[in-house]
Design a protein around this motif. Structure first.
Motif, PDB file in Angstrom:
ATOM      1  N   GLN A  65      59.956 -73.870  25.299  1.00 14.11           N
ATOM      2  CA  GLN A  65      59.776 -74.499  23.990  1.00 14.11           C
ATOM      3  C   GLN A  65      58.981 -75.783  24.182  1.00 14.11           C
ATOM      4  O   GLN A  65      59.491 -76.759  24.732  1.00 14.11           O
ATOM      5  CB  GLN A  65      61.122 -74.790  23.331  1.00 14.11           C
ATOM      6  N   VAL A  66      57.749 -75.761  23.748  1.00  9.21           N
ATOM      7  CA  VAL A  66      56.849 -76.903  23.938  1.00  9.21           C
ATOM      8  C   VAL A  66      56.975 -77.842  22.743  1.00  9.21           C
ATOM      9  O   VAL A  66      56.734 -77.452  21.594  1.00  9.21           O
ATOM     10  CB  VAL A  66      55.385 -76.428  24.098  1.00  9.21           C
ATOM     11  N   LEU A  67      57.346 -79.087  23.012  1.00  9.28           N
ATOM     12  CA  LEU A  67      57.540 -80.078  21.954  1.00  9.28           C
ATOM     13  C   LEU A  67      56.295 -80.942  21.744  1.00  9.28           C
ATOM     14  O   LEU A  67      55.929 -81.256  20.613  1.00  9.28           O
ATOM     15  CB  LEU A  67      58.739 -80.971  22.287  1.00  9.28           C
ATOM     16  N   GLY A  68      55.667 -81.345  22.843  1.00 10.01           N
ATOM     17  CA  GLY A  68      54.486 -82.193  22.748  1.00 10.01           C
ATOM     18  C   GLY A  68      53.212 -81.408  23.018  1.00 10.01           C
ATOM     19  O   GLY A  68      53.229 -80.419  23.754  1.00 10.01           O
ATOM     20  N   ASP A  69      52.111 -81.840  22.436  1.00  7.59           N
ATOM     21  CA  ASP A  69      50.830 -81.177  22.670  1.00  7.59           C
ATOM     22  C   ASP A  69      50.428 -81.322  24.134  1.00  7.59           C
ATOM     23  O   ASP A  69      50.555 -82.402  24.721  1.00  7.59           O
ATOM     24  CB  ASP A  69      49.737 -81.793  21.785  1.00  7.59           C
ATOM     25  N   ILE A  70      49.919 -80.228  24.720  1.00 10.56           N
ATOM     26  CA  ILE A  70      49.469 -80.235  26.119  1.00 10.56           C
ATOM     27  C   ILE A  70      48.066 -79.655  26.174  1.00 10.56           C
ATOM     28  O   ILE A  70      47.817 -78.559  25.663  1.00 10.56           O
ATOM     29  CB  ILE A  70      50.407 -79.398  27.017  1.00 10.56           C
ATOM     30  N   ARG A  71      47.161 -80.387  26.798  1.00  6.35           N
ATOM     31  CA  ARG A  71      45.778 -79.913  26.966  1.00  6.35           C
ATOM     32  C   ARG A  71      45.455 -79.841  28.452  1.00  6.35           C
ATOM     33  O   ARG A  71      45.711 -80.790  29.204  1.00  6.35           O
ATOM     34  CB  ARG A  71      44.791 -80.847  26.260  1.00  6.35           C
ATOM     35  N   PHE A  72      44.891 -78.715  28.869  1.00 11.44           N
ATOM     36  CA  PHE A  72      44.487 -78.515  30.254  1.00 11.44           C
ATOM     37  C   PHE A  72      42.959 -78.441  30.344  1.00 11.44           C
ATOM     38  O   PHE A  72      42.320 -77.786  29.512  1.00 11.44           O
ATOM     39  CB  PHE A  72      45.058 -77.207  30.808  1.00 11.44           C
ATOM     40  N   ALA A  73      42.401 -79.073  31.375  1.00  7.71           N
ATOM     41  CA  ALA A  73      40.971 -78.979  31.663  1.00  7.71           C
ATOM     42  C   ALA A  73      40.793 -78.557  33.120  1.00  7.71           C
ATOM     43  O   ALA A  73      40.528 -79.389  33.992  1.00  7.71           O
ATOM     44  CB  ALA A  73      40.264 -80.309  31.394  1.00  7.71           C
ATOM     45  N   PRO A  74      40.970 -77.256  33.419  1.00  6.95           N
ATOM     46  CA  PRO A  74      40.663 -76.780  34.771  1.00  6.95           C
ATOM     47  C   PRO A  74      39.144 -76.772  34.960  1.00  6.95           C
ATOM     48  O   PRO A  74      38.394 -76.912  33.990  1.00  6.95           O
ATOM     49  CB  PRO A  74      41.244 -75.366  34.777  1.00  6.95           C
ATOM     50  N   LEU A  75      38.698 -76.625  36.184  1.00  4.64           N
ATOM     51  CA  LEU A  75      37.252 -76.556  36.449  1.00  4.64           C
ATOM     52  C   LEU A  75      36.529 -77.716  35.773  1.00  4.64           C
ATOM     53  O   LEU A  75      35.498 -77.554  35.128  1.00  4.64           O
ATOM     54  CB  LEU A  75      36.694 -75.217  35.959  1.00  4.64           C
ATOM     55  N   ALA A  76      37.103 -78.934  35.927  1.00  4.76           N
ATOM     56  CA  ALA A  76      36.658 -80.084  35.135  1.00  4.76           C
ATOM     57  C   ALA A  76      35.265 -80.582  35.499  1.00  4.76           C
ATOM     58  O   ALA A  76      34.675 -81.343  34.726  1.00  4.76           O
ATOM     59  CB  ALA A  76      37.669 -81.230  35.281  1.00  4.76           C
ATOM     60  N   ASN A  77      34.750 -80.171  36.645  1.00  2.00           N
ATOM     61  CA  ASN A  77      33.419 -80.627  37.056  1.00  2.00           C
ATOM     62  C   ASN A  77      32.569 -79.420  37.465  1.00  2.00           C
ATOM     63  O   ASN A  77      32.472 -79.079  38.640  1.00  2.00           O
ATOM     64  CB  ASN A  77      33.527 -81.616  38.222  1.00  2.00           C
TER      65      ASN A  77
END
Length: 372
Positions: A65-77
């Motif tokens: 159960q996700v309460l807060g927003d989560i953003r992922f940036a794999p392969l960032a470069n």
């Protein structure tokens, strides 16, 4: 089941005119008051294990159960990731400027005195919202600089703009040949007990160019200035760098353990509703001032004797240096030791070194971090 929404962000343009983009994956939280999270990986081209950790995190989050927003940036470069030479990935330094990709973030140098004077009438929540907006807009203005900015700086500030919009920022890296270690600001040392990482480097609350410092330093400065004016609150934003062992390596089982450690911290912070306990392990710390570099006293071919993550007693062999040009003399083979007790954390990847090459980084004056 919570599913991630996929998108992308443009971080530059190639000489062909094609857009340079970074994939993004976002989980929307159900509680707007829960902390938000930004996690990136692979800013250095060869440091790929963070992508495996993000994969495991996203897989696990689908069942939580996700309460807060989560953003992922794999392969960032994407520039660094594609910077190959034969079988090796280079991607640590911008090939145009020679600058470390992880030292190109924007130093805001906020005039906290003046800013606080203009905003001190706000509630704490209002103050934090206004300060965050100022940091984000400053990054956007930097990207729109009429004189332009370098390729690497544009990439870094584009990532930094997203990171400034979160309450918790994790930057996933690896070393060359390395054990796991965490970079943690001095004011937030309590957080180290949640991650599945045995060694923690406690860094000053100041800007040194890396992503974590670019995020937490402005907030630390605001907190300290407000305190000098008689107003007390905790630093609202947390940022850490996780070093996930060695580069040029993907280990999904190991990534799962690190993902669980990150989830233990996110659980503690109220980002997810599920209770995740941190791994039971002994954790050790060292202040950055006691983190020492050992450089090759002479050139040669190096045998790395000291295992990373294992305590080393003063006088025990650190490296053996072989000099084939000196065959037949007593200098052909030389054992080199470190003059004090330490814990080797990482070492140079190649066995062929010039004089002055940074062979090892070691922790000294190591102490145990309380588990509670």
């Amino acid at each position: 089941m919570t599913k991630a929404i996929q998108s992308s962000v443009q971080v530059g343009e190639l000489a062909t005119g094609h857009a340079l983009t970074v994939p993004l994956f976002s989980f929307s939280g159900s509680n707007s008051s829960a902390p938000s999270v930004y996690i990136q990986a692979n800013v250095h081209g060869a440091e790929v294990q963070g992508n495996a950790v993000i994969y495991q995190l996203m897989t696990l989050l689908e069942g939580y159960q996700v309460l807060g927003d989560i953003r992922f940036a794999p392969l960032a470069n994407p520039l660094g990731i594609n910077q190959k030479s034969g079988e090796f990935t280079l991607g640590r330094f911008d090939p145009i400027t020679g600058v470390n990709w992880n030292r190109e973030y924007f130093d805001h140098q906020v005039d906290v005195d003046a800013w606080y004077s203009d905003h001190q009438h706000l509630t704490n929540d209002g103050l934090f919202l206004a300060y965050r907006s100022m940091l984000v807009e400053a990054c956007r203005a930097r990207l729109d600089n009429p004189f332009g900015i370098s390729t690497g700086h544009r990439l870094a500030v584009s990532l930094q703009t997203m990171a400034h919009q979160a309450d918790i920022v994790l930057d996933l890296h690896t070393g060359p040949k390395s054990c796991k270690h965490l970079y943690c600001p001095e004011y937030d040392i309590d957080a180290a007990r949640f991650f599945s990482i045995p060694y923690t480097l406690i860094i000053p609350n100041s800007f040194g160019g890396a992503m974590d410092e670019a995020i937490f330093c402005p907030w630390w400065q605001l907190t300290q200035y407000a305190l000098s004016q008689g107003r007390e609150f905790s630093v609202p934003v947390s940022a850490f760098t996780l070093e996930l062992a060695s580069q040029e390596r993907i280990d999904l089982a190991d990534a799962l353990e690190d993902a669980k450690g990150i989830l233990a911290y996110l659980s503690y912070r109220g980002v997810i509703a599920n209770k995740i306990n941190p791994a039971k392990m002994v954790r050790f710390g060292c202040y950055l001032r006691d983190y020492k570099k050992f450089h090759a006293p002479k050139a040669g071919l190096v045998e790395y004797c000291a295992a990373v993550g294992k305590p080393l007693t003063a006088g025990q062999p650190l490296v053996n240096i072989l000099r084939m040009d000196l065959y037949g003399s007593e200098q052909v083979y030389q054992a080199i030791s470190f003059p004090m007790d330490c814990v080797p954390i990482l070492h140079f990847a190649s066995a062929s070194v010039h004089q002055g090459t940074e062979l090892y980084k070691v922790m000294t004056k190591v102490f145990a971090i309380p588990s509670t």
